[in-house]
Design a protein around this motif. Sequence first.
Motif, PDB file in Angstrom:
ATOM      1  N   PRO A  85      47.398  43.124  54.283  1.00  0.00           N
ATOM      2  CA  PRO A  85      46.239  43.961  53.698  1.00  0.00           C
ATOM      3  C   PRO A  85      46.589  44.497  52.291  1.00  0.00           C
ATOM      4  O   PRO A  85      47.692  44.423  51.785  1.00  0.00           O
ATOM      5  CB  PRO A  85      46.463  45.517  54.696  1.00  0.00           C
ATOM      6  N   VAL A  86      45.435  44.528  51.596  1.00  0.00           N
ATOM      7  CA  VAL A  86      45.395  44.910  49.986  1.00  0.00           C
ATOM      8  C   VAL A  86      44.210  46.124  49.789  1.00  0.00           C
ATOM      9  O   VAL A  86      43.379  45.994  50.588  1.00  0.00           O
ATOM     10  CB  VAL A  86      45.196  43.805  49.628  1.00  0.00           C
ATOM     11  N   ASN A  87      44.692  47.089  49.055  1.00  0.00           N
ATOM     12  CA  ASN A  87      43.638  48.117  48.908  1.00  0.00           C
ATOM     13  C   ASN A  87      43.511  48.081  47.364  1.00  0.00           C
ATOM     14  O   ASN A  87      44.630  48.649  46.438  1.00  0.00           O
ATOM     15  CB  ASN A  87      44.139  49.413  49.370  1.00  0.00           C
ATOM     16  N   VAL A  88      42.480  47.394  46.548  1.00  0.00           N
ATOM     17  CA  VAL A  88      42.533  47.573  45.199  1.00  0.00           C
ATOM     18  C   VAL A  88      41.005  47.882  44.577  1.00  0.00           C
ATOM     19  O   VAL A  88      40.086  47.876  45.406  1.00  0.00           O
ATOM     20  CB  VAL A  88      42.742  46.093  44.580  1.00  0.00           C
ATOM     21  N   ALA A  89      41.001  48.578  43.293  1.00  0.00           N
ATOM     22  CA  ALA A  89      39.808  48.778  42.781  1.00  0.00           C
ATOM     23  C   ALA A  89      39.450  47.595  41.932  1.00  0.00           C
ATOM     24  O   ALA A  89      40.416  47.276  41.339  1.00  0.00           O
ATOM     25  CB  ALA A  89      39.904  50.158  42.066  1.00  0.00           C
ATOM     26  N   LEU A  90      38.278  46.995  42.130  1.00  0.00           N
ATOM     27  CA  LEU A  90      38.106  45.836  41.340  1.00  0.00           C
ATOM     28  C   LEU A  90      37.114  46.023  40.048  1.00  0.00           C
ATOM     29  O   LEU A  90      35.935  46.835  40.076  1.00  0.00           O
ATOM     30  CB  LEU A  90      37.381  44.838  42.104  1.00  0.00           C
ATOM     31  N   ILE A  91      37.634  45.535  38.757  1.00  0.00           N
ATOM     32  CA  ILE A  91      36.689  45.584  37.739  1.00  0.00           C
ATOM     33  C   ILE A  91      36.665  44.203  37.193  1.00  0.00           C
ATOM     34  O   ILE A  91      37.843  43.561  37.204  1.00  0.00           O
ATOM     35  CB  ILE A  91      37.195  46.614  36.559  1.00  0.00           C
ATOM     36  N   CYS A  92      35.601  43.469  37.020  1.00  0.00           N
ATOM     37  CA  CYS A  92      35.348  42.336  36.344  1.00  0.00           C
ATOM     38  C   CYS A  92      34.634  42.203  35.013  1.00  0.00           C
ATOM     39  O   CYS A  92      33.906  43.213  34.644  1.00  0.00           O
ATOM     40  CB  CYS A  92      34.548  41.396  37.360  1.00  0.00           C
ATOM     41  N   ALA A  93      34.669  41.314  34.150  1.00  0.00           N
ATOM     42  CA  ALA A  93      34.142  41.331  32.945  1.00  0.00           C
ATOM     43  C   ALA A  93      34.055  39.544  32.525  1.00  0.00           C
ATOM     44  O   ALA A  93      34.571  38.960  33.023  1.00  0.00           O
ATOM     45  CB  ALA A  93      35.154  41.771  31.972  1.00  0.00           C
ATOM     46  N   THR A  94      32.703  39.627  32.038  1.00  0.00           N
ATOM     47  CA  THR A  94      32.320  38.297  31.187  1.00  0.00           C
ATOM     48  C   THR A  94      31.605  38.321  30.166  1.00  0.00           C
ATOM     49  O   THR A  94      30.716  39.422  30.006  1.00  0.00           O
ATOM     50  CB  THR A  94      31.618  37.611  32.585  1.00  0.00           C
ATOM     51  N   ASN A  95      31.559  37.543  29.538  1.00  0.00           N
ATOM     52  CA  ASN A  95      30.640  37.278  28.205  1.00  0.00           C
ATOM     53  C   ASN A  95      29.622  36.237  28.595  1.00  0.00           C
ATOM     54  O   ASN A  95      28.723  35.615  27.484  1.00  0.00           O
ATOM     55  CB  ASN A  95      31.442  36.724  27.262  1.00  0.00           C
ATOM     56  N   ARG A  96      29.537  35.792  29.873  1.00  0.00           N
ATOM     57  CA  ARG A  96      28.496  34.778  30.099  1.00  0.00           C
ATOM     58  C   ARG A  96      27.278  35.536  31.077  1.00  0.00           C
ATOM     59  O   ARG A  96      27.375  36.493  31.541  1.00  0.00           O
ATOM     60  CB  ARG A  96      29.154  33.642  30.998  1.00  0.00           C
ATOM     61  N   ASN A  97      26.170  34.851  31.138  1.00  0.00           N
ATOM     62  CA  ASN A  97      24.879  35.236  32.147  1.00  0.00           C
ATOM     63  C   ASN A  97      25.170  34.532  33.332  1.00  0.00           C
ATOM     64  O   ASN A  97      24.953  33.624  33.760  1.00  0.00           O
ATOM     65  CB  ASN A  97      23.894  34.682  31.411  1.00  0.00           C
ATOM     66  N   LEU A  98      25.681  35.332  34.304  1.00  0.00           N
ATOM     67  CA  LEU A  98      26.211  35.009  35.558  1.00  0.00           C
ATOM     68  C   LEU A  98      24.759  34.803  36.360  1.00  0.00           C
ATOM     69  O   LEU A  98      24.846  33.977  37.267  1.00  0.00           O
ATOM     70  CB  LEU A  98      26.767  36.395  36.446  1.00  0.00           C
ATOM     71  N   LEU A 104      39.532  41.402  36.445  1.00  0.00           N
ATOM     72  CA  LEU A 104      39.493  39.849  36.478  1.00  0.00           C
ATOM     73  C   LEU A 104      38.665  39.620  35.428  1.00  0.00           C
ATOM     74  O   LEU A 104      37.384  39.766  35.292  1.00  0.00           O
ATOM     75  CB  LEU A 104      38.698  39.446  37.641  1.00  0.00           C
ATOM     76  N   ASP A 105      38.921  39.355  33.964  1.00  0.00           N
ATOM     77  CA  ASP A 105      38.410  38.922  32.814  1.00  0.00           C
ATOM     78  C   ASP A 105      37.970  37.577  32.981  1.00  0.00           C
ATOM     79  O   ASP A 105      38.627  36.918  33.624  1.00  0.00           O
ATOM     80  CB  ASP A 105      39.673  39.374  31.759  1.00  0.00           C
ATOM     81  N   GLU A 106      36.792  37.493  32.381  1.00  0.00           N
ATOM     82  CA  GLU A 106      36.238  36.178  32.260  1.00  0.00           C
ATOM     83  C   GLU A 106      35.825  35.633  33.471  1.00  0.00           C
ATOM     84  O   GLU A 106      36.265  34.599  34.046  1.00  0.00           O
ATOM     85  CB  GLU A 106      36.996  35.060  31.221  1.00  0.00           C
ATOM     86  N   ILE A 107      35.391  36.448  34.444  1.00  0.00           N
ATOM     87  CA  ILE A 107      35.098  36.045  35.839  1.00  0.00           C
ATOM     88  C   ILE A 107      34.170  34.787  36.054  1.00  0.00           C
ATOM     89  O   ILE A 107      34.349  34.164  37.060  1.00  0.00           O
ATOM     90  CB  ILE A 107      34.664  37.298  36.437  1.00  0.00           C
TER      91      ILE A 107
END
Length: 639
Positions: free
Chosen positions: A463-476, A430-433
């Motif tokens: 049912p779903v089985n995923v590995a999650l990677i997120c990315a952002t250029n913002r200060n969450l 999930l880019d730009e989360i």
Amino acid sequence: MLSAICSNIMLNESHQRCASYGLSETEHPDFSPIGRSDLSLLVEQNQVLHTHALPVMETLYEQIVNTHNMVVLTDANGVIVHALGDADFLEKANRVALQPGVSWSEEGKGTNAIGTAIVEKKPTLVHANQHYLVANHFLTCSASPIFNHQGNVIGVLDVTGDQRSYHQHTMALVRMSAQMIENNLFAAAFDEAITLHFHSRPEFIGTLMEGIASFSPSGRFLSASRSGLFQLGLPLSALQTHTFSSLFGLPVSALFDHYRTAAPSLLNLCLHNGVRVYARAEMRRTNMVFHNMTMPAADQEAPAQQARPAAPARAESFDNAARRLSSLRYLNTGDAQVQRLIDKVGKVLGRDISILVTGETGTGKDLLAQAIHNDSPRSGGPFVAVNCASIPETLIESELFGYEDGAFTGARKKGSIGKILQANGGTLFLDEIGDMPVSLQVRLLRVLQDRMVTPLGSTKSIPVNVALICATNRNLRDMIAQGTFREDLYYRLNGLVVKLPPLRERTDLEVVINRLLATESDGHPCKVSAEVMRMFKQHNWPGNFRQLTNLLRTAIVMLGDDAEIGVDHLPDDFLEDISHARRQEVADTVTRVVSDMTTLEDVEASVIRKSLEAHGGNVSATARALGVSRNTIYRKLHH
């Protein structure tokens, strides 16, 4: 026994060839390497082979380290392109010049594993006195030719060591490593094609034993790996007349349908010769496996007689080329910050820990995510990327979670499974989360906690089985304080948070530029002049890799037949930025100096004092140097 007999026959034939070349067993061969400029050209000409082989060579070397051996890569003519070796063996190796730029063809060095493997086009072991030249009898060499997707030898991988360190398993390691390089080259040549991984035993899918074949999106056969050719039972020339359907008895459209399911199983196919095989297919378009794969009516399987071998697609960018090689090791180009980041990521691979990648726009967050996936236990599964900022807010919910037929006006017939279920068994990126609407953050959090997805318009949870990677250029964290990002979701996403440094802070800029040039130059070797490299190192690079890639791509077009990128090849806006930065630097320097001195008199007095120091306190000499009278010196100093 039969293998030993065949080996002896091959070596005897090699010795006979050496005699016909006019070589004497006792002569001292020429071990002088080619010149430095020729060596640079050799490396550039074999850049694709070198790039794909280097990580495999390093892994192979780790397996034989401290065994008095070295790993060698040559071009198709037996000239060494790269070598890794134990320090205690290098001194002996230098006696026979096992170093880049030295040719080990059979014509020049007699029977040896490298040269003989090129002639025979098969893995070759030459031990001790099996070498034709007495000067090489202290060596033991295991070499395997490397073939490209057209079946041509493009290089040799070799392990050479002291004959007393011979081990029977070395040849197997070399053959496996050569096959890994071939598979990497094969994937790079057909990165936009349908690639089928198959074997008669399902447990061999994803191993070096599997066959690999590539087809155009319309189903036309393109090429197959050596293992694939063996399992298909046909030579490459005969396969060029086939399609996916004629080889596997299944229309390519059925393949697309199979991979639209949430959790597609292995395919069970029947080869043209009646043998049944298991298979897994993938298609990387914009680096998504079977992403929105629909077959236009005009793009049906072409008639076999019209089929032509397709040329390998040109790499679109450094990021895409690296992604095909894609490993965390490949991303490690010498910067200490990136090294620490990779070390951290490597420790959580396969541990069900979500990863949050931060950094400025253009720093390569998507590339890092792909490398994490490719190095993880889920590498055989799909990698599905979603840019949360590029999908309209009204559509992002249906894109992520999917929908049932008739869930809303304009919905696709038969519905859609959504990106999360497309990533089932693999990795969801999930880019730009930070741009995800708050209302959807709640649904995403529930999916991550329950591992269940409920499509729009449905009451059934899947049912779903995923590995999650997120990315952002913002200060969450700032967004949490402002109420635009949910705190509970943030702490669910940040299992490991890593920050990619901007290009201006990296110490490996020159290495990065050289890799970009190798990818973008399309077979036309080029380099950056010393003056331009200095400009690059001084530039701030606000657009990071994206800006650098586009600039080099433009410069290469402007280059024409030249071999070196100079100032004249750079775009005007970049040169204006450099000029403005220099003017600003001068202005800042003047401002700093003047700010330290409140009046013009202070400036004059400072100059006089420095001149006095330079002349050892001699007022007369100082006055002459400054072109003023001695009285002026005294007056200014006592002002």
